[in-house]
Write an enzyme that holds these catalytic residues in place. Structure first.
Site, short mmCIF file in Angstrom:
data_model
loop_
_atom_site.label_atom_id
_atom_site.label_comp_id
_atom_site.label_asym_id
_atom_site.label_seq_id
_atom_site.Cartn_x
_atom_site.Cartn_y
_atom_site.Cartn_z
N TYR A 1 5.69 65.58 50.56
CA TYR A 1 4.73 66.04 51.56
C TYR A 1 5.40 66.85 52.67
O TYR A 1 4.72 67.37 53.54
CB TYR A 1 3.84 64.90 52.08
N LYS B 59 9.87 64.96 57.84
CA LYS B 59 10.59 65.28 56.60
C LYS B 59 10.69 66.80 56.43
O LYS B 59 11.70 67.31 55.92
CB LYS B 59 9.89 64.65 55.40
#
Ligand code: HXC
Length: 268
Positions: free
Chosen positions: A148, A163
Site C-alpha cells: 500500500y 511506508k
C-alpha cells in the site's frame, strides 16, 4: 536459503527483532554467522530472541530502544559497536499499525504510527549509515514496507503514508550512499503470519481467512519466507542491487479479480 557462514564476521542490527518477522530475520542472520543486535521497546521479547540465538550457538545482544528517540537510536548503534566492533547490516523492521477510518484518526494516532515507521526508519538509517561510512567498507540497509506504499491502503492511511516515505527514503539513500558501497533496499511482504500483524489487521480467524482468500497463492506468508530473502538482499550475492524493492506476497498486490473470479478460492 544462503549457506551458513555467509555473514561470518558481520554485525546485523534488527529493529523490531523481538517478535514476528524481525525475530525470524535475527535468527536467520545469526544462523548465517552474523552477530545480531535486536532492538525494540519491550525488553522481554528481545531477551527471548537473544536466548534462542545463543541456544543455537550464535551471538546476540538485546538493546531496548524506542526508534522514535534519536538519542536511543544513536545508543543502539553505539552498543553494537561496543559489543561486536562494527555494523554491517541494518534492518528497519519496527512498525506500528491499526485499522482506522481516516476521519476518525487522531493527530496522536497519526503520529504514533508515522513516527515509528518513518522517523524511526530514518533515524536508524542515519545512525547505521554514519557508522558504515566511518568504517569505509560498505554495508546494507533494508526496510520493510507494504504494497500500500504505492497502491494506497484504505483503513491504514498512517502506515501507507509512512511506508511510502520509507520507499522514497530508500531510493534517495541508495544514490547518496552508493559511493560508500552502502546498499539500501526494501522488501515488501504480503500478509504474513505474525502475532503483531494479526492483532492489528486480522484479529479473528474469520478475518484471517478473508485476508488469505485475497492472496492468489491462497495463504499467508511464513516469517521464514520473509527472512530468507531479507538475508539474501543483504548478502554479497546482491552486491549490485540497490534502491530496489522485492515484493514477497504470493501475488497479493497484483490481484484484481478481473474477469475470472472463479480463479479465487471460495470465500470462507
Ligand atoms: C484508533 C488508536 C488505536 C486503534 C492506538 N490508537 N490504537 N486509534 N484505533 N486501534 C491511538 C491512541 O488512541 C492514541 O491516540 C495513539 O494512537 C497512540 O496510542 P498509544 O497506544 O499511546 O501509542 P504507542 O504506545 O506508541 O503504540 C503505538 C501503536 C501500537 C502503533 C498504537 O499499536 C504499537 O506499538 N504497535 C506495535 C506492533 C504493531 O502494531 N505491529 C503491527 C505491524 S504489522 P490518542 O489521540 O487517543 O492519544 C504491519 C503490517 C502491514 O504494519 C502490512 C500488511 C500487508
Amino acid at each position: 536459503m544462503l549457506a551458513s557462514g555467509s555473514f561470518d564476521g558481520q554485525v546485523a542490527v534488527i529493529t523490531g527483532g523481538g517478535s514476528g518477522m524481525g525475530r525470524a530475520m535475527a535468527e536467520e542472520f545469526a544462523r548465517l554467522g552474523a552477530a545480531v543486535v535486536v532492538a525494540g521497546r519491550r525488553p522481554e521479547p528481545l531477551a527471548e530472541t537473544v536466548g534462542a540465538i545463543e541456544d543455537a550457538g550464535g551471538r546476540a545482544l538485546a538493546q531496548p530502544t524506542d526508534v522514535r528517540v534519536p538519542d536511543q537510536v544513536d545508543a543502539l548503534v553505539a552498543a553494537a559497536v561496543e559489543r561486536f566492533g562494527r555494523v554491517d547490516v541494518l534492518v528497519n523492521d519496527a512498525a506500528g499499525n491499526f485499522v482506522v477510518k481516516a476521519e476518525d484518526l487522531s493527530p496522536n494516532g497519526w503520529r504514533a504510527v508515522t513516527s515509528i515507521v518513518l522517523d524511526g526508519g530514518f533515524l536508524c538509517a542515519r545512525a547505521a549509515g554514519r557508522q558504515m561510512i566511518a568504517q569505509g567498507d560498505g554495508g546494507a540497509i533494508l526496510s520493510v514496507i507494504a504494497s500500500y506504499a504505492w497502491t494506497g491502503g484504505p483503513g491504514t492511511v498512517h502506515s501507507a503514508a509512512a511506508k511510502a516515505g520509507l520507499l522514497a527514503m530508500t531510493r534517495t539513500l541508495a544514490v547518496e550512499w552508493a559511493p560508500h558501497r552502502i546498499r539500501v533496499n526494501t522488501i515488501c511482504p504480503g500478509p504474513t503470519a505474525t502475532e503483531g500483524a494479526g492483532a492489528a489487521l486480522w484479529p479473528t480467524p474469520a478475518d484471517e481467512a478473508r485476508v488469505a482468500a485475497t492472496v492468489p497463492a491462497g495463504r499467508l506468508a511464513s516469517v521464514e519466507e520473509i527472512a530468507w530473502w531479507s538475508t539474501a538482499l543483504c548478502s554479497r550475492y546482491a552486491a549490485y542491487v540497490t534502491g530496489e524493492n522485492l515484493t514477497i506476497d504470493g501475488g497479493h498486490w497484483l490481484e484484481q479479480e478481473g474477469y475470472m473470479p472463479a480463479l479465487r478460492p471460495p470465500a470462507p
